[in-house]
Design an enzyme around this catalytic site. Structure first.
Site, PDB file in Angstrom:
ATOM      1  N   PRO A  41      11.041  -2.652   7.416  1.00  0.00           N
ATOM      2  CA  PRO A  41      11.098  -2.431   8.722  1.00  0.00           C
ATOM      3  C   PRO A  41      10.589  -1.060   9.141  1.00  0.00           C
ATOM      4  O   PRO A  41      10.586  -0.014   8.279  1.00  0.00           O
ATOM      5  CB  PRO A  41      12.832  -2.368   8.881  1.00  0.00           C
ATOM      6  CG  PRO A  41      13.041  -3.437   7.752  1.00  0.00           C
ATOM      7  CD  PRO A  41      12.152  -2.886   6.565  1.00  0.00           C
ATOM      8  N   GLU A  42       9.775  -1.380  10.313  1.00  0.00           N
ATOM      9  CA  GLU A  42       9.287   0.138  10.768  1.00  0.00           C
ATOM     10  C   GLU A  42       9.970   0.819  11.702  1.00  0.00           C
ATOM     11  O   GLU A  42      11.258   0.439  12.171  1.00  0.00           O
ATOM     12  CB  GLU A  42       7.823  -0.024  11.413  1.00  0.00           C
ATOM     13  CG  GLU A  42       6.969  -0.854  10.370  1.00  0.00           C
ATOM     14  CD  GLU A  42       5.338  -0.874  10.653  1.00  0.00           C
ATOM     15  OE1 GLU A  42       4.948   0.187  11.371  1.00  0.00           O
ATOM     16  OE2 GLU A  42       4.764  -1.729  10.377  1.00  0.00           O
ATOM     17  N   LYS A  89      12.427   6.164   9.614  1.00  0.00           N
ATOM     18  CA  LYS A  89      12.861   4.979   9.157  1.00  0.00           C
ATOM     19  C   LYS A  89      14.208   5.433   8.472  1.00  0.00           C
ATOM     20  O   LYS A  89      14.863   4.464   7.710  1.00  0.00           O
ATOM     21  CB  LYS A  89      11.990   4.336   7.879  1.00  0.00           C
ATOM     22  CG  LYS A  89      10.892   3.921   8.491  1.00  0.00           C
ATOM     23  CD  LYS A  89      10.057   3.394   7.114  1.00  0.00           C
ATOM     24  CE  LYS A  89       8.224   2.937   7.757  1.00  0.00           C
ATOM     25  NZ  LYS A  89       7.486   2.479   6.676  1.00  0.00           N
ATOM     26  N   ARG A  92      -0.109  -1.018  -0.785  1.00  0.00           N
ATOM     27  CA  ARG A  92       0.036  -1.750   0.420  1.00  0.00           C
ATOM     28  C   ARG A  92      -1.295  -2.490   0.763  1.00  0.00           C
ATOM     29  O   ARG A  92      -2.229  -1.914   0.817  1.00  0.00           O
ATOM     30  CB  ARG A  92       0.768  -0.814   1.528  1.00  0.00           C
ATOM     31  CG  ARG A  92       2.097  -0.205   1.073  1.00  0.00           C
ATOM     32  CD  ARG A  92       3.178  -1.346   0.764  1.00  0.00           C
ATOM     33  NE  ARG A  92       3.697  -1.974   1.894  1.00  0.00           N
ATOM     34  CZ  ARG A  92       4.369  -1.702   2.913  1.00  0.00           C
ATOM     35  NH1 ARG A  92       4.922  -0.378   3.030  1.00  0.00           N
ATOM     36  NH2 ARG A  92       4.658  -2.702   3.794  1.00  0.00           N
TER      37      ARG A  92
END
Length: 301
Positions: free
Chosen positions: A2-3, A52, A290
């Site tokens: 989640p950003e 975050k 990533r």
């Protein structure tokens, strides 16, 4: 993962739904039993997000610090007064409802815990279950301040258009310009910019026409400020919409509303597909463990 926009949505939901309520806090899984005992029976005074990081502030001057990481998620529910998203985090529920009330069936309290619920928070009118976070701990104000001191500026912090916003933009430009690493890595570095993850990283670089391989120190002040302003704009849109949409209407093949998932992004998860602007196949590789996506033509070195 989640950003930042999702974490800010979480903070707003907690403040709206549970703010001012005395909560029963438990750890059905058992791994957070000691921490739950420190918060059980106390009033949630408010919630805040920085990047975050989510902080739930209780009336005994302790905070519940949560970092959802790759797999963390909250589920919510409650009676007819409970309004909010039914699930926020990763993995997201397919077909997530925007409200999580009792559906007219009558509220009899939270359901039996399902799976490894790290922490459960219950008020008179609703409940929240947390599963799979990277971090879940009780911290003091001093400990919270140490966490915040390590973070870069947050595009979703209050006052984005005023003096404070200009100062944060300048701080982002300074941190970015002091690094010799590729900007594709730096935008994901929470000490440079708090809250940006893989989707925003790929999309803002495309929109700016900047190669992810370009070094941070080669980005001038004007370019950095334009990047900052675009991140602020897109992430605030994400908070309002509950999803990340970065494409402009003129760049979509399907002009329908709501914007289809297939039309929401320029390059993210579009490896091999034609660039929406130039037709060049979108490239994909890994950077910093990533997935990385970019257009080799629109974002030439």
């Amino acid at each position: 993962m989640p950003e930042g926009h999702s974490i800010h949505r979480l903070a707003r939901q907690f403040s709206s739904v549970f703010g001012g309520s005395r909560l029963t806090v438990s750890s059905p899984q058992g791994r957070f039993a000691a921490g739950a005992g420190q918060l059980d029976g106390h009033v949630l005074e408010g919630a805040s997000a920085v990047g975050k990081q989510l902080f739930l502030h209780f009336d005994n001057d302790l905070y519940l610090r949560i970092h959802l990481g790759l797999y963390g998620a909250f589920d919510f529910g409650g009676d007819e007064t409970f309004a909010g998203a039914s699930s926020i985090g990763a993995p997201r529920r397919v077909g997530e409802r925007e409200t999580a009330g009792d559906d007219g069936a009558g509220y009899a309290g939270p359901p039996e815990p399902k799976g490894a619920v790290r922490v459960r928070l219950v008020s008179d009118h609703g409940w929240a279950d947390l599963r799979g976070p990277t971090a879940c701990e009780v911290v003091t104000e001093a400990e919270r301040s140490k966490v915040l001191a390590r973070l870069g500026p947050d595009p979703l912090a209050d006052g984005a258009d005023g003096t404070a916003g200009a100062e944060r933009a300048a701080e982002f430009a300074r941190r970015l310009g002091s690094k010799g690493s590729p900007i594709g890595l730096l935008l994901m570095n929470q000490e440079v910019l708090a809250g940006v993850g893989n989707v925003y990283r790929a999309e803002v670089l495309f929109r700016a026409g900047i190669s992810p391989w370009r070094l941070g120190r080669s980005v001038n002040g004007d370019e950095a400020r334009e990047l900052w302003n675009d991140v602020v704009r897109l992430m605030n849109d994400g908070v309002r919409q509950g999803r990340i949409i970065t494409t402009l209407p003129g760049d979509r093949e399907d002009a329908g509303e709501p914007v289809p998932v297939s039309e929401a992004h320029y390059v993210y998860q579009r490896t091999g597909l034609p660039c929406r602007r130039c037709g060049t196949p979108v490239a994909g590789t890994e950077m910093g463990a990533r997935k990385l996506y970019w257009c080799p033509s629109c974002q030439a070195d």
